[in-house]
Design a protein around this motif. Structure first.
Motif, PDB file in Angstrom:
ATOM      1  N   VAL A 139       9.255  35.958  52.617  1.00 52.14           N
ATOM      2  CA  VAL A 139       8.246  35.103  53.225  1.00 52.14           C
ATOM      3  C   VAL A 139       8.245  33.748  52.522  1.00 52.14           C
ATOM      4  N   PHE A 140       8.378  32.677  53.300  1.00 52.99           N
ATOM      5  CA  PHE A 140       8.387  31.318  52.758  1.00 52.99           C
ATOM      6  C   PHE A 140       7.364  30.447  53.479  1.00 52.99           C
ATOM      7  N   ASP A 141       6.739  29.553  52.737  1.00 48.93           N
ATOM      8  CA  ASP A 141       6.018  28.432  53.332  1.00 48.93           C
ATOM      9  C   ASP A 141       7.067  27.346  53.547  1.00 48.93           C
ATOM     10  N   GLN A 142       7.225  26.899  54.785  1.00 44.42           N
ATOM     11  CA  GLN A 142       8.273  25.933  55.116  1.00 44.42           C
ATOM     12  C   GLN A 142       7.663  24.645  55.654  1.00 44.42           C
ATOM     13  N   ARG A 143       8.062  23.537  55.077  1.00 44.32           N
ATOM     14  CA  ARG A 143       7.620  22.227  55.555  1.00 44.32           C
ATOM     15  C   ARG A 143       8.854  21.389  55.878  1.00 44.32           C
ATOM     16  N   VAL A 144       8.923  20.911  57.109  1.00 42.66           N
ATOM     17  CA  VAL A 144      10.005  20.015  57.502  1.00 42.66           C
ATOM     18  C   VAL A 144       9.457  18.599  57.426  1.00 42.66           C
ATOM     19  N   ARG A 145      10.068  17.766  56.616  1.00 46.37           N
ATOM     20  CA  ARG A 145       9.551  16.417  56.399  1.00 46.37           C
ATOM     21  C   ARG A 145       9.685  15.563  57.654  1.00 46.37           C
ATOM     22  N   ALA A 146       8.733  14.673  57.845  1.00 43.35           N
ATOM     23  CA  ALA A 146       8.651  13.847  59.057  1.00 43.35           C
ATOM     24  C   ALA A 146       9.957  13.119  59.322  1.00 43.35           C
ATOM     25  N   GLY A 147      10.471  13.269  60.550  1.00 46.22           N
ATOM     26  CA  GLY A 147      11.665  12.557  60.971  1.00 46.22           C
ATOM     27  C   GLY A 147      12.953  13.046  60.346  1.00 46.22           C
ATOM     28  N   ARG A 148      12.922  14.185  59.654  1.00 42.61           N
ATOM     29  CA  ARG A 148      14.113  14.662  58.956  1.00 42.61           C
ATOM     30  C   ARG A 148      14.705  15.889  59.648  1.00 42.61           C
ATOM     31  N   ARG A 149      15.996  16.137  59.350  1.00 46.84           N
ATOM     32  CA  ARG A 149      16.704  17.309  59.862  1.00 46.84           C
ATOM     33  C   ARG A 149      17.191  18.156  58.693  1.00 46.84           C
ATOM     34  N   THR A 185       3.531  27.121  43.101  1.00 51.13           N
ATOM     35  CA  THR A 185       4.850  27.628  43.487  1.00 51.13           C
ATOM     36  C   THR A 185       5.865  26.497  43.491  1.00 51.13           C
ATOM     37  N   GLU A 186       6.981  26.730  42.799  1.00 52.74           N
ATOM     38  CA  GLU A 186       8.020  25.707  42.761  1.00 52.74           C
ATOM     39  C   GLU A 186       8.626  25.488  44.140  1.00 52.74           C
ATOM     40  N   VAL A 187       8.875  24.242  44.454  1.00 54.72           N
ATOM     41  CA  VAL A 187       9.443  23.893  45.745  1.00 54.72           C
ATOM     42  C   VAL A 187      10.958  23.874  45.655  1.00 54.72           C
ATOM     43  N   LEU A 188      11.593  24.518  46.635  1.00 57.94           N
ATOM     44  CA  LEU A 188      13.041  24.461  46.773  1.00 57.94           C
ATOM     45  C   LEU A 188      13.310  23.458  47.897  1.00 57.94           C
ATOM     46  N   SER A 189      13.858  22.304  47.555  1.00 61.34           N
ATOM     47  CA  SER A 189      13.996  21.231  48.530  1.00 61.34           C
ATOM     48  C   SER A 189      15.423  21.087  49.030  1.00 61.34           C
ATOM     49  N   GLY A 190      15.551  20.662  50.273  1.00 55.90           N
ATOM     50  CA  GLY A 190      16.836  20.368  50.873  1.00 55.90           C
ATOM     51  C   GLY A 190      16.804  19.001  51.518  1.00 55.90           C
ATOM     52  N   GLU A 191      17.766  18.743  52.371  1.00 56.30           N
ATOM     53  CA  GLU A 191      17.875  17.437  53.022  1.00 56.30           C
ATOM     54  C   GLU A 191      16.624  17.077  53.813  1.00 56.30           C
ATOM     55  N   GLY A 192      16.035  18.075  54.479  1.00 59.00           N
ATOM     56  CA  GLY A 192      14.851  17.764  55.287  1.00 59.00           C
ATOM     57  C   GLY A 192      13.722  18.749  55.146  1.00 59.00           C
ATOM     58  N   VAL A 193      13.913  19.812  54.353  1.00 58.45           N
ATOM     59  CA  VAL A 193      12.933  20.896  54.284  1.00 58.45           C
ATOM     60  C   VAL A 193      12.506  21.168  52.850  1.00 58.45           C
ATOM     61  N   ASP A 194      11.235  21.511  52.681  1.00 62.19           N
ATOM     62  CA  ASP A 194      10.718  22.012  51.413  1.00 62.19           C
ATOM     63  C   ASP A 194      10.298  23.462  51.630  1.00 62.19           C
ATOM     64  N   LEU A 195      10.855  24.377  50.839  1.00 61.45           N
ATOM     65  CA  LEU A 195      10.536  25.799  50.947  1.00 61.45           C
ATOM     66  C   LEU A 195       9.805  26.259  49.694  1.00 61.45           C
ATOM     67  N   ARG A 196       8.754  27.052  49.894  1.00 61.30           N
ATOM     68  CA  ARG A 196       8.067  27.697  48.778  1.00 61.30           C
ATOM     69  C   ARG A 196       8.192  29.202  48.953  1.00 61.30           C
ATOM     70  N   PRO A 197       8.974  29.876  48.099  1.00 57.73           N
ATOM     71  CA  PRO A 197       9.095  31.333  48.209  1.00 57.73           C
ATOM     72  C   PRO A 197       7.775  31.997  47.825  1.00 57.73           C
ATOM     73  N   LEU A 198       7.210  32.781  48.750  1.00 65.49           N
ATOM     74  CA  LEU A 198       5.908  33.386  48.520  1.00 65.49           C
ATOM     75  C   LEU A 198       5.970  34.866  48.188  1.00 65.49           C
ATOM     76  N   GLN A 199       6.796  35.623  48.912  1.00 63.69           N
ATOM     77  CA  GLN A 199       6.781  37.069  48.700  1.00 63.69           C
ATOM     78  C   GLN A 199       8.030  37.712  49.271  1.00 63.69           C
TER      79      GLN A 199
END
Length: 208
Positions: A116-126, A91-105
């Motif tokens: 529905v998204f898999d959401q990862r907030v990168r360490a120490g980021r906003r 799944t392609e990652v949609l990245s922002g300033e502090g978050v990586d989103l993977r659209p799932l469904q």
């Protein structure tokens, strides 16, 4: 058995290109006018519509807000099979300033649409948002997540859940290493304007 399985195909870039052009023309907006309303450069919008741009979370959410359509109307055009498998690694990652989103469904039930998204907030980021259409639901799986909605701030731990009106300015912060979470964006019938129905005036009540 094989015909029952629908595996995620296509790219975020190509799907956004087709859907953005359809949404913009459906609302009778020129590239210049969409640029003015969204704050995104005309050249950048042109690249996105031609499939050569590099969309970020901030860009996609801004377009969602201005065009008044769910994120999935811009990113997704897949029919749901009886058994749908979306591999995280594919799944392609949609990245922002502090978050990586993977659209799932995308789930549609009656007058409600849930993305529905898999959401990862990168360490120490906003990750900050001016607000967008829908109600936001987040369930933390790992890590400690700081959530700010206008003047309110809360800290979430694994298993915790938060919901809020996504049209309000909000932000996520990874407080202690990377945060893994599930993000659900919910739209009601009133919030979800169909691409084929630009609505009266074509204005954006959440603009700015």
């Amino acid at each position: 058995m094989g015909e029952m399985v629908s595996v995620s195909e296509g790219s975020v870039r190509s799907m956004l290109a087709a859907n953005l052009r359809r949404a913009r023309t459906g609302r009778g907006l020129s590239l210049s006018e969409l640029s003015r309303r969204s704050g995104i450069g005309k050249a950048t919008l042109s690249q996105l519509e031609s499939g050569t741009g590099n969309p970020t979370i901030e860009t996609v959410f801004s377009l969602s807000r201005v065009l008044e359509v769910p994120i999935s109307d811009l990113l997704d055009a897949r029919p749901a099979g009886e058994l749908t498998v979306v591999r995280a690694a594919e799944t392609e990652v949609l990245s922002g300033e502090g978050v990586d989103l993977r659209p799932l469904q995308r789930i549609e039930s009656g007058d409600v649409v849930i993305e529905v998204f898999d959401q990862r907030v990168r360490a120490g980021r906003r990750q900050e948002s001016l607000g967008h259409v829908g109600t936001e639901h987040t369930i933390v799986q790992a890590g400690r997540l700081g959530v700010r909605v206008e003047g309110q701030e809360v800290e979430l731990e694994p298993g915790d859940y938060v919901r809020f009106d996504a049209s309000r300015p909000h932000g996520y912060t990874a407080l202690d290493g990377e945060v893994r979470s599930v993000l659900l964006l919910q739209y009601s019938a009133e919030q979800r304007l169909h691409l084929s129905d630009p609505g009266p005036g074509g204005g954006c009540p959440t603009e700015g």
